[in-house]
Scaffold this motif. Sequence first.
Motif, PDB file in Angstrom:
ATOM      1  N   ARG A  34       0.564  -0.924  -0.084  1.00 32.54           N
ATOM      2  CA  ARG A  34       0.352  -0.441  -0.128  1.00 32.54           C
ATOM      3  C   ARG A  34       0.837   1.554   0.035  1.00 32.54           C
ATOM      4  O   ARG A  34       0.518   2.436  -0.845  1.00 32.54           O
ATOM      5  N   GLN A  35       2.220   1.213   1.007  1.00 36.16           N
ATOM      6  CA  GLN A  35       2.196   2.165   0.675  1.00 36.16           C
ATOM      7  C   GLN A  35       3.658   3.037  -0.923  1.00 36.16           C
ATOM      8  O   GLN A  35       3.970   3.638  -1.440  1.00 36.16           O
ATOM      9  N   ILE A  36       3.589   1.245  -1.264  1.00 38.27           N
ATOM     10  CA  ILE A  36       4.548   1.856  -2.635  1.00 38.27           C
ATOM     11  C   ILE A  36       3.602   2.228  -3.398  1.00 38.27           C
ATOM     12  O   ILE A  36       3.656   3.051  -4.576  1.00 38.27           O
TER      13      ILE A  36
ATOM     14  N   GLU B  19      13.081   9.136 -15.858  1.00 40.36           N
ATOM     15  CA  GLU B  19      13.955   8.825 -14.351  1.00 40.36           C
ATOM     16  C   GLU B  19      13.260   8.036 -13.801  1.00 40.36           C
ATOM     17  O   GLU B  19      13.226   7.138 -13.533  1.00 40.36           O
ATOM     18  N   LYS B  20      12.112   8.538 -13.201  1.00 42.62           N
ATOM     19  CA  LYS B  20      11.027   8.439 -12.496  1.00 42.62           C
ATOM     20  C   LYS B  20      10.143   6.815 -12.602  1.00 42.62           C
ATOM     21  O   LYS B  20       9.691   6.385 -12.073  1.00 42.62           O
TER      22      LYS B  20
ATOM     23  N   GLU C 254       9.052   1.310 -12.556  1.00 46.92           N
ATOM     24  CA  GLU C 254       8.988   0.362 -12.748  1.00 46.92           C
ATOM     25  C   GLU C 254      10.079  -0.589 -11.753  1.00 46.92           C
ATOM     26  O   GLU C 254       9.572  -1.897 -11.698  1.00 46.92           O
ATOM     27  N   THR C 255      10.758  -0.462 -11.301  1.00 47.14           N
ATOM     28  CA  THR C 255      11.714  -0.881 -10.375  1.00 47.14           C
ATOM     29  C   THR C 255      10.737  -1.663  -8.999  1.00 47.14           C
ATOM     30  O   THR C 255      11.443  -2.825  -8.866  1.00 47.14           O
ATOM     31  N   LEU C 256      10.777  -0.283  -8.743  1.00 48.63           N
ATOM     32  CA  LEU C 256       9.223  -0.445  -7.603  1.00 48.63           C
ATOM     33  C   LEU C 256       8.532  -1.608  -7.247  1.00 48.63           C
ATOM     34  O   LEU C 256       7.836  -2.735  -6.875  1.00 48.63           O
TER      35      LEU C 256
ATOM     36  N   ARG D   9       8.355  -4.601  -9.977  1.00 52.73           N
ATOM     37  CA  ARG D   9       9.343  -5.143 -10.184  1.00 52.73           C
ATOM     38  C   ARG D   9       9.355  -6.205  -8.450  1.00 52.73           C
ATOM     39  O   ARG D   9       9.537  -7.114  -8.335  1.00 52.73           O
ATOM     40  N   LYS D  10      10.546  -5.073  -7.729  1.00 52.41           N
ATOM     41  CA  LYS D  10      10.398  -5.508  -6.667  1.00 52.41           C
ATOM     42  C   LYS D  10       9.396  -5.662  -5.351  1.00 52.41           C
ATOM     43  O   LYS D  10       9.536  -6.806  -4.653  1.00 52.41           O
ATOM     44  N   ALA D  11       8.874  -4.835  -5.766  1.00 50.69           N
ATOM     45  CA  ALA D  11       6.822  -5.554  -5.495  1.00 50.69           C
ATOM     46  C   ALA D  11       6.431  -7.104  -5.843  1.00 50.69           C
ATOM     47  O   ALA D  11       6.298  -7.713  -4.967  1.00 50.69           O
ATOM     48  N   GLU D  12       7.171  -7.136  -7.153  1.00 51.31           N
ATOM     49  CA  GLU D  12       6.184  -8.582  -7.580  1.00 51.31           C
ATOM     50  C   GLU D  12       7.004  -9.420  -7.272  1.00 51.31           C
ATOM     51  O   GLU D  12       6.788 -11.099  -6.365  1.00 51.31           O
ATOM     52  N   ASP D  13       8.331  -9.348  -6.638  1.00 57.09           N
ATOM     53  CA  ASP D  13       9.278 -10.302  -5.941  1.00 57.09           C
ATOM     54  C   ASP D  13       8.652 -10.522  -5.088  1.00 57.09           C
ATOM     55  O   ASP D  13       9.285 -11.767  -4.481  1.00 57.09           O
ATOM     56  N   GLN D  14       8.770  -9.784  -3.986  1.00 53.57           N
ATOM     57  CA  GLN D  14       8.333 -10.091  -2.348  1.00 53.57           C
ATOM     58  C   GLN D  14       6.755 -10.307  -2.770  1.00 53.57           C
ATOM     59  O   GLN D  14       6.745 -11.215  -1.951  1.00 53.57           O
ATOM     60  N   THR D  15       6.111 -10.447  -3.489  1.00 49.81           N
ATOM     61  CA  THR D  15       4.897 -11.153  -3.231  1.00 49.81           C
ATOM     62  C   THR D  15       5.499 -12.823  -3.781  1.00 49.81           C
ATOM     63  O   THR D  15       4.381 -13.306  -2.759  1.00 49.81           O
TER      64      THR D  15
END
Length: 812
Positions: free
Chosen positions: A576-578, A720-721, A726-728, A730-736
């Motif tokens: 949610r924070q992301i 850039e933003k 997009e990297t964030l 991908r990180k969220a998907e990896d954590q899921t």
Amino acid sequence: MSTAIDLTNEECDHMQPVDMDLTGNAFPVSTSSQQNEMPGGAEQQTMRVYLRVRPFSKEELYDNEDQDCVVIENSQTVTLNAPKGSATMKSSEKGIGMSLHKFSFSKIFGPERTQSELFEDTVKSQMSDFLDGKNALIFSYGVTNAGKTYTIQGTPKKPGILPRVLDATFHYIEGRQYEGMDLKPYLRNDAQYLDPDQVKQERSAKAAIFASVKEECDPLRASGGSESLSCSTSTLSSSSLSYDQTVLASNPTEADSSQFALWVAFFEIYNECVYDLLQPSLCSKSKKRAALRVCDDGAGNAYVKDLRWINIQTLGEASKLLQFGNKNRSAAATKMNQSSSRSHSIFTMKLLKIDGSTVKRISEFSLCDLAGSERCNKTKTFGERLKEAGNINNSLLILGKCITGLRNNQTDRMKSSYIPFRESKLTKLFQAVFCGKGKASMIVNINQCASTYDETLHVMKFSAVAKQVVQVIPDKPVESLAPCLVGRDGKPLVRNGVIDSQALESCLSEEELLDDEDEADMSLLPQNEIVTMIESLRAKLLTERRRNLVQEMEIRKEMGDAMLQQLMESEELRSRQIEELKESYQEKLENTFEMYKDAFKEHAYQSAMNNLEDDYVPLDEFIAEQEKVEALKRKVSELESLPSSIRGGACVAPTVDQSCQTQPSKATEAAADERCKRLYKEKCAMERMCEDKQQLILSLEKRLMELNETLQYVRDGFLEKSADLETLQRKAEDQTKSLEDVLLQNVDKDREISSLKAELAKLSQESPVQPKPKRGLLANLREAVTSPRKATTARTLRKTSRTATTTKKPSI
């Protein structure tokens, strides 16, 4: 402004003080009555506040301090008249406040009243309560140089309240004093039993104090200084303390059965630190005195830790202790007082009523000599004296806040305000007395000097508030007030006459404990009963192991579930924070982009408008200029064609008379030259205008290029933003994915635990009971915990063998 105002009566008309007992019930009280009996047997009364007026000194009369500022109307009413030049008079002249103030007290003592009359009318009732087993507190309050120390201690020829209280106490317990020193006050309301070694230490400490007092007095007596206050203890005898003792007569029922022991302590509060005045002074002045701590005994009663208590038997011993403590007390000279007390001194007496070897009750009487409040601009204090004055005024301010808070809570039950007892050592020590565990009274000392009128008025206003505080003293039976008797280590031995068996067992020696073990029954049971008992104990042990193992597995599972739930919640929160961050960043980028676009548009428009303002030409002028340019062009073309026609005409008609044509040809040539020069100048002006227009076009093109570069920079930042987002993601998907893996592992663990339970049940049914050597409880628990791991390894081996066979079949 000569209108008088009665502060006490005015406040009483608008509010009725009430008091709350410990259970939270409130009882309304009429301020006109000083003492009432409540339905529960509790005694209710307002705090008694007495006023004592100091007479003028010769220096004060010489300085014209007598301006009739204090007028005593009767025995309970006094009027204060503001002198000229005081802050109160200046305010009244401006229409703020009054110049006359009227106050009422429990009793007023004028300059002509003696120390004996003061004791008879103020302290005698509290003295009777103290001898009957109740607690009492008397404190003197006032500005500096108002006679507070004189009221409490007095002089050898005119003793104050404290020596008279001591003398009355010794008259009461005369012939019934407890000679031993093995029962001593402990904490706030308890007593401690001392062994012979501790009694010797108490006697040696007492002898050391008396010896130091004697050593100091001998040189003064040899030099003729026998009339000084410090060494004239012999004058402090019963002859100088003559007063009526009928109220303090001994109770005949107690004369035969009870004995009394009087213990005293003397300490001061200096710069918010507590110091024992009965400790021997240090040899070197560089060493600082040891400050004592104010602690709590667990029942809400504050006491001074490591405070020295001295057992006294006579009035002479009490005088020596008082002299020794006054020598160690902090005092200094100021402009208003040559011997100003720089600390609050507290002299406390505890009377122990002893029946045999049991302490039936303990009563406490404290006399507090408060340091006087002062204004630094009048006392001319600086440095260390200024720091002392700040701490004195701060502690008196907190005392005033506590008194005001008590009055406000009793007046308005719906709004209970915070009372800052613990913000000062003084109020913390006497919190129990103010809250109903004893009677408190205040003696207000004032002088009649016109120079200190404003400070005196402040003291009188404080006394008016204190007089409205209602005290509720519960009338408890004497048996419930029996103190706790503790042993050498501080553990209670007797409480209300009942012996604590555990405390007595803790006091037994090792030899006594060994004797008890030797007396135990060592008989043996028959062999078959022992075997049966062993088998039953073994079965119980196995069932207990199984139960503990299952309980441990359940606890582990619950902990795993709780941890998994916590991880999931934290993951949801993080996702949610992301999302919120992503939305906020997108919104910020869009807003920034729009802001830049608007800024660029505004800048371009502003630049174009500025350029238009600089180079703007109206349409009519522009058309006129264009027509002029066209006309000039035509003239230039005509002039260019004119010389050729002239030359052609000359060649065609050469026969014309040369003399006739010479002058007209020269005139036409001059006019043509002038026209050419004028046309050339206009042409140069037109070229300059064209160059200026070209430079303007170039500057505009340059600005457009800069705007394009800025737009490109903003576009790159936006990209850039977007890449960061997009990297964030991908990180969220990896954590899921990792969370899903943890869930799958948890499911596997649950299946494994259920299989372990089934195998454990099967093994427990199949395996016979084998005797095992006797081991410790921790070793058995460790073996029970490690046994499922071996079964797990066997199970994994069987799984690997099965998988090996299944992999071989397709190859065949």
